[in-house]
Write a protein that holds these residues in place. Structure first.
Motif, PDB file in Angstrom:
ATOM      1  N   PRO A  49      37.301  48.589  40.142  1.00 27.08           N
ATOM      2  CA  PRO A  49      37.931  49.576  41.024  1.00 27.08           C
ATOM      3  C   PRO A  49      37.991  49.068  42.461  1.00 27.08           C
ATOM      4  CG  PRO A  49      35.691  50.239  40.490  1.00 27.08           C
ATOM      5  CD  PRO A  49      35.989  49.052  39.630  1.00 27.08           C
ATOM      6  N   ALA A  50      39.194  49.075  43.042  1.00 26.34           N
ATOM      7  CA  ALA A  50      39.360  48.536  44.384  1.00 26.34           C
ATOM      8  C   ALA A  50      40.195  49.445  45.272  1.00 26.34           C
ATOM      9  CB  ALA A  50      40.011  47.151  44.312  1.00 26.34           C
ATOM     10  N   GLY A  51      40.661  50.562  44.710  1.00 26.34           N
ATOM     11  CA  GLY A  51      41.513  51.434  45.492  1.00 26.34           C
ATOM     12  C   GLY A  51      42.925  50.917  45.626  1.00 26.34           C
ATOM     13  N   ASN A  52      43.250  49.849  44.921  1.00 22.05           N
ATOM     14  CA  ASN A  52      44.569  49.237  44.952  1.00 22.05           C
ATOM     15  C   ASN A  52      44.898  48.820  43.525  1.00 22.05           C
ATOM     16  OD1 ASN A  52      46.728  47.401  45.034  1.00 22.05           O
ATOM     17  ND2 ASN A  52      46.175  46.639  47.059  1.00 22.05           N
ATOM     18  N   ALA A  53      45.861  49.500  42.912  1.00 25.86           N
ATOM     19  CA  ALA A  53      46.151  49.259  41.496  1.00 25.86           C
ATOM     20  C   ALA A  53      46.551  47.815  41.229  1.00 25.86           C
ATOM     21  CB  ALA A  53      47.256  50.207  41.020  1.00 25.86           C
ATOM     22  N   LEU A  54      47.320  47.224  42.134  1.00 23.11           N
ATOM     23  CA  LEU A  54      47.744  45.841  41.929  1.00 23.11           C
ATOM     24  C   LEU A  54      46.559  44.888  42.013  1.00 23.11           C
ATOM     25  CD1 LEU A  54      49.920  43.729  41.498  1.00 23.11           C
ATOM     26  CD2 LEU A  54      50.334  43.733  43.961  1.00 23.11           C
ATOM     27  N   LEU A  55      45.685  45.103  42.992  1.00 20.26           N
ATOM     28  CA  LEU A  55      44.499  44.259  43.115  1.00 20.26           C
ATOM     29  C   LEU A  55      43.615  44.392  41.885  1.00 20.26           C
ATOM     30  CD1 LEU A  55      42.615  42.373  44.619  1.00 20.26           C
ATOM     31  CD2 LEU A  55      41.719  44.345  45.876  1.00 20.26           C
ATOM     32  N   GLU A  56      43.445  45.618  41.372  1.00 23.19           N
ATOM     33  CA  GLU A  56      42.653  45.826  40.156  1.00 23.19           C
ATOM     34  C   GLU A  56      43.246  45.044  38.991  1.00 23.19           C
ATOM     35  OE1 GLU A  56      41.288  50.398  41.340  1.00 23.19           O
ATOM     36  OE2 GLU A  56      42.732  50.041  39.726  1.00 23.19           O
ATOM     37  N   THR A  57      44.572  45.068  38.886  1.00 20.63           N
ATOM     38  CA  THR A  57      45.235  44.334  37.800  1.00 20.63           C
ATOM     39  C   THR A  57      45.049  42.830  37.961  1.00 20.63           C
ATOM     40  OG1 THR A  57      46.880  46.085  37.528  1.00 20.63           O
ATOM     41  CG2 THR A  57      47.450  43.907  36.675  1.00 20.63           C
ATOM     42  N   LEU A  58      45.171  42.328  39.182  1.00 20.89           N
ATOM     43  CA  LEU A  58      44.984  40.901  39.419  1.00 20.89           C
ATOM     44  C   LEU A  58      43.562  40.470  39.099  1.00 20.89           C
ATOM     45  CD1 LEU A  58      46.997  40.404  42.740  1.00 20.89           C
ATOM     46  CD2 LEU A  58      47.592  39.531  40.465  1.00 20.89           C
ATOM     47  N   LEU A  59      42.572  41.297  39.460  1.00 14.75           N
ATOM     48  CA  LEU A  59      41.182  40.962  39.136  1.00 14.75           C
ATOM     49  C   LEU A  59      40.959  40.966  37.625  1.00 14.75           C
ATOM     50  CD1 LEU A  59      39.306  43.009  41.906  1.00 14.75           C
ATOM     51  CD2 LEU A  59      39.556  40.519  41.770  1.00 14.75           C
ATOM     52  N   ALA A  60      41.592  41.917  36.934  1.00 17.78           N
ATOM     53  CA  ALA A  60      41.468  41.949  35.472  1.00 17.78           C
ATOM     54  C   ALA A  60      42.119  40.722  34.849  1.00 17.78           C
ATOM     55  CB  ALA A  60      42.101  43.233  34.925  1.00 17.78           C
ATOM     56  N   TRP A  61      43.297  40.314  35.363  1.00 18.55           N
ATOM     57  CA  TRP A  61      43.951  39.107  34.836  1.00 18.55           C
ATOM     58  C   TRP A  61      43.131  37.857  35.159  1.00 18.55           C
ATOM     59  CZ3 TRP A  61      46.735  39.530  30.951  1.00 18.55           C
ATOM     60  CH2 TRP A  61      47.777  40.439  30.816  1.00 18.55           C
ATOM     61  N   ALA A  62      42.454  37.864  36.305  1.00 17.63           N
ATOM     62  CA  ALA A  62      41.581  36.732  36.634  1.00 17.63           C
ATOM     63  C   ALA A  62      40.434  36.642  35.631  1.00 17.63           C
ATOM     64  CB  ALA A  62      41.036  36.880  38.055  1.00 17.63           C
ATOM     65  N   THR A  63      39.893  37.795  35.248  1.00 16.26           N
ATOM     66  CA  THR A  63      38.827  37.810  34.237  1.00 16.26           C
ATOM     67  C   THR A  63      39.373  37.397  32.878  1.00 16.26           C
ATOM     68  OG1 THR A  63      37.768  39.613  35.457  1.00 16.26           O
ATOM     69  CG2 THR A  63      37.024  39.248  33.198  1.00 16.26           C
ATOM     70  N   PHE A  64      40.596  37.811  32.564  1.00 13.73           N
ATOM     71  CA  PHE A  64      41.265  37.360  31.347  1.00 13.73           C
ATOM     72  C   PHE A  64      41.353  35.833  31.350  1.00 13.73           C
ATOM     73  CE2 PHE A  64      45.329  36.479  29.062  1.00 13.73           C
ATOM     74  CZ  PHE A  64      45.008  37.025  27.827  1.00 13.73           C
ATOM     75  N   ALA A  65      41.676  35.266  32.511  1.00 11.15           N
ATOM     76  CA  ALA A  65      41.811  33.815  32.629  1.00 11.15           C
ATOM     77  C   ALA A  65      40.472  33.108  32.484  1.00 11.15           C
ATOM     78  CB  ALA A  65      42.448  33.461  33.971  1.00 11.15           C
ATOM     79  N   VAL A  66      39.373  33.777  32.841  1.00  9.85           N
ATOM     80  CA  VAL A  66      38.046  33.159  32.713  1.00  9.85           C
ATOM     81  C   VAL A  66      37.786  32.746  31.267  1.00  9.85           C
ATOM     82  CG1 VAL A  66      35.564  33.680  32.746  1.00  9.85           C
ATOM     83  CG2 VAL A  66      36.980  34.226  34.728  1.00  9.85           C
TER      84      VAL A  66
END
Length: 528
Positions: A49-66
């Motif tokens: 949770p970051a208060g920014n839906a796009l940032l949350e999605t990017l962080l989730a995709w970064a974790t997907f990439a991990v």
């Protein structure tokens, strides 16, 4: 010298292909379910949770990439075990590790409950998934290839290739079914059910794979005492293997994986993100197109037994460079024709002195960045112009008020659809047709690859030599594709700009394959 083992019967071959393919479907389901739920925003909002839906999605995709980032390490570890201990027992271990890690993802409390421990735990479990997948694909592909008689390896291993698509389709099907059955509780906790379903899939996989015997090729090597002492080291010291490894990495794995992910995950993200499709509609359309497209993987795998492995791959790469953007333009115009028409008729121009959008912050630093952030959230394409003061024009009409609600009013007045849409049946057919073209390109470049990679390397170090370049290529070039393409789209305001990443990687792969890959099988004679 190892002696040839007895050729499996037709019944035994069906069991080999069926058990290996089904296990591969389940394993990739486990890996993809995270990405499927990321496209709907659930993973980001729950664990980042970051208060920014796009940032949350990017962080989730970064974790997907991990998870993809750790696939090469899994390839080294399980490739070593596969070449030393055998193919069968190694991929029994990998599928067990994957199943348990996936179920664990469904049990982790959200950030609101345990704070930073939630994303840390998620990352650790994604690492375990990446390690497991690094050993699974090579084991299943080699196991089937080493059971196949001459002239049939491309056809038989193509079912492994199609099974990767099957894992993606299964992940969508389970998510849609769970959403339908669980209804109101889906967002609260129901989304965890697809992760926990992995335990059932694990039980079925183990039951089927325990019926299998060891690969006849490995069994012959073992009986002759010719197994490699250190397969990892020998993969880099075996005469001529360095070139084969580099060609497999940059020419084969990198190219095929970005086409594959573009044909599926990029289409899904494109529809549910910039094109503003209803999430369920986007998942149904993408899943249906992917399911229909699995036939191309088997078709091109079988074709490669007759014309060779290299030709379909090279042609597939070349056609991808020609058709990639036009196919996505078709998808975009059919998915949300109102949005496409509004963008053509009333382009959005944002002016400012330092007009810069940063997708990795919860709040943009200045007024211009906040305007760009709003348009990105709405899936509205824009262009930026350097000017002394911040201003917005839509279709040449100045917008005096840059607050979000005023911008929405101006967009609606210019004919921009703001909410989610569901395409008409005719437009859905156009999307699926374009997606089938992408799936055909993916099938041409991916269908023959399991047989190709198995044939490129000597049997004693085959598991390691095949798995390492494959998982480095797919892990880094493909695994980071959703993150990179979404970032490019967010920074440019152009929903098609992320495709340049795919284009560049495929262009590189085409050159490497064209000049570096040697054919591994002789094309069949006419009439044979």
């Amino acid at each position: 010298m190892a002696t040839a083992a007895a050729e499996p019967s037709a019944k035994e071959m069906r069991l080999v292909i069926g058990a290996s393919s089904l296990g591969t479907i389940f394993e990739w389901y486990d890996f993809f379910i995270f990405g499927t739920l990321t496209t709907s925003g659930i993973i980001g909002s729950t664990f980042f949770p970051a208060g920014n839906a796009l940032l949350e999605t990017l962080l989730a995709w970064a974790t997907f990439a991990v998870g993809f980032g750790f696939r090469p390490l899994g390839a080294v570890l399980f490739g070593y075990l596969g070449d030393r201990l055998g193919r069968k027992y190694t991929f029994l271990v990998t599928i067990t590790l994957m199943g348990l890690a996936t179920a664990g993802l469904g049990l982790v409390p959200g950030y609101a409950v345990i704070g930073a421990a939630a994303p840390i735990t998620i990352i650790v479990l994604r690492i375990l998934q990446g390690l497991a997948l690094g050993g699974e694909y090579g084991g299943a592909a080699i196991y089937v290839a080493e059971h196949s008689r001459a002239g049939r390896a491309g056809f038989h291993t193509s079912f492994i290739q199609a099974s990767v698509v099957g894992g993606f389709v299964l992940s969508l099907a389970v998510v849609l079914t769970a959403k339908l059955l669980l209804g109101d509780v889906w967002m609260a906790w129901g989304w965890r059910a697809p992760f926990l379903f992995s335990i059932v899939l694990l039980a079925v996989s183990l039951w089927m794979r325990l019926k299998l015997s060891e690969s006849p090729v490995f069994q012959a090597i073992k009986e002759a005492g010719e197994t490699a002492r250190n397969p990892f080291v020998e993969s880099f010291t075996y005469p001529g293997n360095w070139k084969r490894l580099l060609v497999a990495l940059f020419g084969i794995a990198a190219g095929l994986t970005v086409i594959w992910y573009t044909a599926m995950f990029s289409v899904l993200s494109f529809l549910s993100g910039p094109m503003r499709l209803d999430p369920t509609a986007a998942q149904l359309i993408t899943g249906g197109g992917a399911l229909l497209g699995t036939v191309f993987f088997v078709l091109f795998g079988r074709l490669s037994d007759r014309v060779g492995r290299k030709k379909p791959i090279v042609i597939g790469y070349a056609l991808t460079l020609v058709l990639l953007f036009p196919l996505f333009w078709v998808i975009g115009s059919a998915a949300n024709p109102g949005l496409a028409e509004a963008a053509r008729r009333a382009p959005v121009i944002v002016s400012g002195l330092h007009c810069r959008y940063d997708p990795f912050t919860t709040r943009q630093r200045d007024e211009c960045g906040q305007v760009l952030d709003h348009f990105s959230r709405k899936g509205v394409a824009y262009k930026t112009v350097r000017a002394p003061v911040v201003s917005v024009s839509i279709g040449g009409v100045p917008v005096e008020d840059t607050r979000p609600e005023a911008l929405d009013t101006a967009l609606q007045a210019a004919g921009y659809p703001i909410g989610h849409v569901v395409p008409s049946p005719g437009n859905i057919a156009m999307i699926v047709l374009a997606m089938l073209c992408l799936m055909a390109l993916s099938g041409a470049t991916y269908g023959p690859v399991a047989a190709l990679l198995s044939e490129m390397f000597p049997p004693s170090i085959r598991y390691s030599s095949m798995s390492i370049p494959y998982h480095v290529g797919t892990g880094y070039f493909g695994g980071f594709l959703p993150l990179i393409s979404q970032y490019v789209v967010a920074r440019t305001g152009n929903p098609y700009a992320g495709l340049w990443y795919t284009f560049a990687v495929v262009a590189m792969a085409l050159l490497v394959t064209l000049f570096g890959l040697k054919e591994t099988v002789a094309p069949a004679r006419r009439g044979s």
